[in-house]
Design a protein around this motif. Structure first.
Motif, PDB file in Angstrom:
ATOM      1  N   GLU A  83       0.835  -1.205   0.000  1.00 33.19           N
ATOM      2  CA  GLU A  83       0.000   0.000   0.000  1.00 33.19           C
ATOM      3  C   GLU A  83       0.865   1.248   0.000  1.00 33.19           C
ATOM      4  O   GLU A  83       0.603   2.214  -0.728  1.00 33.19           O
ATOM      5  N   ARG A  84       1.888   1.273   0.846  1.00 27.20           N
ATOM      6  CA  ARG A  84       2.781   2.442   0.901  1.00 27.20           C
ATOM      7  C   ARG A  84       3.441   2.666  -0.456  1.00 27.20           C
ATOM      8  O   ARG A  84       3.582   3.803  -0.913  1.00 27.20           O
ATOM      9  N   LEU A  87       1.116   4.394  -2.843  1.00 27.91           N
ATOM     10  CA  LEU A  87       0.970   5.803  -2.476  1.00 27.91           C
ATOM     11  C   LEU A  87       2.212   6.605  -2.843  1.00 27.91           C
ATOM     12  O   LEU A  87       2.116   7.736  -3.329  1.00 27.91           O
ATOM     13  N   LYS A  91       2.534   9.759  -5.346  1.00 29.01           N
ATOM     14  CA  LYS A  91       3.042  11.021  -4.803  1.00 29.01           C
ATOM     15  C   LYS A  91       4.176  11.552  -5.670  1.00 29.01           C
ATOM     16  O   LYS A  91       4.241  12.752  -5.979  1.00 29.01           O
ATOM     17  N   SER A 248       3.384   2.238   9.490  1.00 25.52           N
ATOM     18  CA  SER A 248       1.975   2.628   9.504  1.00 25.52           C
ATOM     19  C   SER A 248       1.781   3.704   8.439  1.00 25.52           C
ATOM     20  O   SER A 248       2.724   4.402   8.062  1.00 25.52           O
ATOM     21  N   LEU A 249       0.547   3.811   7.962  1.00 28.35           N
ATOM     22  CA  LEU A 249       0.240   4.791   6.917  1.00 28.35           C
ATOM     23  C   LEU A 249      -0.482   6.014   7.469  1.00 28.35           C
ATOM     24  O   LEU A 249      -0.388   7.099   6.908  1.00 28.35           O
ATOM     25  N   ASP A 250      -1.209   5.846   8.579  1.00 28.89           N
ATOM     26  CA  ASP A 250      -1.937   6.958   9.174  1.00 28.89           C
ATOM     27  C   ASP A 250      -1.945   6.813  10.687  1.00 28.89           C
ATOM     28  O   ASP A 250      -2.744   6.034  11.230  1.00 28.89           O
ATOM     29  N   PRO A 251      -1.032   7.482  11.392  1.00 23.78           N
ATOM     30  CA  PRO A 251      -0.067   8.450  10.859  1.00 23.78           C
ATOM     31  C   PRO A 251       1.060   7.757  10.107  1.00 23.78           C
ATOM     32  O   PRO A 251       1.347   6.569  10.358  1.00 23.78           O
ATOM     33  N   GLU A 252       1.686   8.469   9.208  1.00 21.17           N
ATOM     34  CA  GLU A 252       2.761   7.892   8.426  1.00 21.17           C
ATOM     35  C   GLU A 252       3.984   7.636   9.301  1.00 21.17           C
ATOM     36  O   GLU A 252       4.489   8.521   9.968  1.00 21.17           O
ATOM     37  N   LYS A 253       4.419   6.392   9.312  1.00 21.81           N
ATOM     38  CA  LYS A 253       5.608   6.013  10.069  1.00 21.81           C
ATOM     39  C   LYS A 253       6.336   4.918   9.297  1.00 21.81           C
ATOM     40  O   LYS A 253       5.792   3.832   9.076  1.00 21.81           O
TER      41      LYS A 253
END
Length: 435
Positions: A83-84, A87, A91, A248-253
């Motif tokens: 998923e990242r 994205l 971007k 993690s995506l939300d929050p982005e880490k």
């Protein structure tokens, strides 16, 4: 290769290191992206990424800056990292002002290889997967950018060399230091004999360079990660987040650390292959030992460091020197050259080049791969060179493990020791086969 027989033609074809080679890298610099170098449809290169963890994110940014390159697919066994990746691709497209298009995502890299829209692949998986993925890419006729070290075992490297040459694909190894001016300059001076006969090469890759037995605590496998697919041909091993750090995506880490698989003998080669694949690579290059190697390895003992001996009489020592940074120091009868990331120093005034520019970058290495895909030629670091460098790293680990001096034949790629030869590969598990 003697100084008198040194051929500029051979040097240029082997290394892109002369003025002509540096001119090519300069011509392909990112500064020229306002005026695309590649304008015709057949020069478009559509990339798929296999393994989309931390290393792949940096590679993605560099490849997407190259005119004519499109990233169309990604594969990974960890769902959130897929998923990242999608994205991040969109971007980068948006930042570049190009139409955004989501890449196709796969849990199984073989499905990505079957996609006819993919011209070439970037493989940034853990080392134990390199050979299988790259050989499968050869079978699928996909060109390959393969992260270093080339393979996990010497046998894997031998088979990958065969597969690349049998298939006719372009394979570039991620030994990006060969595209950097300071490393190019050091290798050139050594090869041209400007230090005189080389007596020693000092190589430093960091403290405690050899891999250790796996000792991480067992943790629950997170949702979205296919742990059995991550292991692939390896024997059963329990999961720990440090092997494939979560994000993690939300929050982005993003990953808090590099995947720790590289530090354990069950899954990697330690600093010997992690940094050694860069630094031993420069040492071998300067010594004109690409596609060749040492003839003896003596493990460390007491105050004596691990030592490689070459047929020329040169010794290569794994030891700390000057500053505590990974690097290479060539010592000859006329003086020395010390080179590392962003650094170049020499005892010979005529060979000095000044301070390395602050915008020190390896981007030209990635551009070279794309250029070679288009022109159907070998890149700066072809598969045979990646294999000989990787072999030097791996046989150093084997000498350390068996704890005795080993005679090595770089042409047959065998030890004169039966026990050591058993460590040139391992028995694949879970139904996997190298050939």
């Amino acid at each position: 290769m003697s100084n008198s027989s040194f051929s500029r033609r051979k040097f240029l074809s082997a290394s892109l290191l002369t003025t002509a080679g540096l001119s090519l890298l300069s011509e392909l610099s990112f500064a020229s992206t306002a005026q695309p170098l590649f304008k015709t449809a057949h020069e478009r290169v559509r990339l798929g990424f296999i393994g989309v963890g931390r290393q792949a994110m940096g590679l993605l940014n560099n490849f997407m800056k190259i005119p004519g390159v499109e990233v169309v697919a990604g594969a990974d066994v960890y769902a959130i990292k897929r998923e990242r990746f999608a994205l991040r691709v969109q971007k980068n497209q948006s930042t570049a002002g190009t139409p955004t298009s989501a890449p196709k995502l796969y849990a199984d890299y073989k499905e990505l290889l079957a996609n006819p829209e993919v011209d070439a692949v970037v493989i940034a998986s853990p080392d134990h997967w390199h050979a299988l993925m790259a050989i499968d890419a050869c079978k699928a006729k996909k060109d390959i950018y393969l992260e270093k070290p080339l393979t996990f075992t010497v046998k894997e490297g031998q088979e990958l060399v065969k597969a690349v040459r049998a298939s006719g694909v372009v394979l570039a190894v991620g030994s990006m230091q060969r595209a950097a001016v300071n490393f190019q300059t050091a290798a050139m001076h050594v090869q041209k004999g400007r230090l005189g006969k080389i007596s020693q090469v000092l190589v430093y890759v960091g403290e405690n360079p050899h891999p250790k037995p796996y000792d991480l605590a067992e943790e629950a496998v997170p949702a979205g990660l296919d742990w059995q697919k991550w292991l692939g041909p390896l024997p059963k091993l329990h999961f720990n987040d440090l092997l494939d750090p979560g994000i993690s995506l939300d929050p982005e880490k993003n990953e808090a650390a590099w995947g720790a698989w590289r530090w354990y003998k069950e899954t990697g080669g330690g600093l010997m292959t992690d940094w050694g694949a860069h630094m031993f690579d420069i040492a071998q290059w300067g010594l004109s030992m690409d596609r060749n190697g040492p003839v003896e390895i003596i493990p460390a003992s007491g105050d004596s460091p691990l030592t490689y001996k070459y047929a020329t009489g040169t010794e290569m020592l794994l030891t700390k020197f000057d500053e505590a940074r990974a690097g290479v120091k060539f010592v000859g009868e006329n003086g020395w050259i010390n080179v590392s990331r962003g650094n170049y120093d020499t005892s010979i005034k005529e060979l000095q080049i000044g301070k390395e520019p602050e915008n020190f970058t390896f981007g030209a290495h990635h551009i070279d791969f794309i250029d070679c895909v288009r022109k159907r030629k070998d890149p700066i670091v072809p598969v045979e060179v990646g294999h000989s460098t990787c072999t030097v790293c791996t046989i150093g680990n084997i000498a350390h493990e068996v704890g005795k001096p080993l005679k090595w034949n770089p042409m047959t790629q065998l030890f004169e020791d039966a026990e050591a030869n058993t460590k040139l590969h391992y028995d694949y598990q879970n139904g996997y086969s190298l050939t």
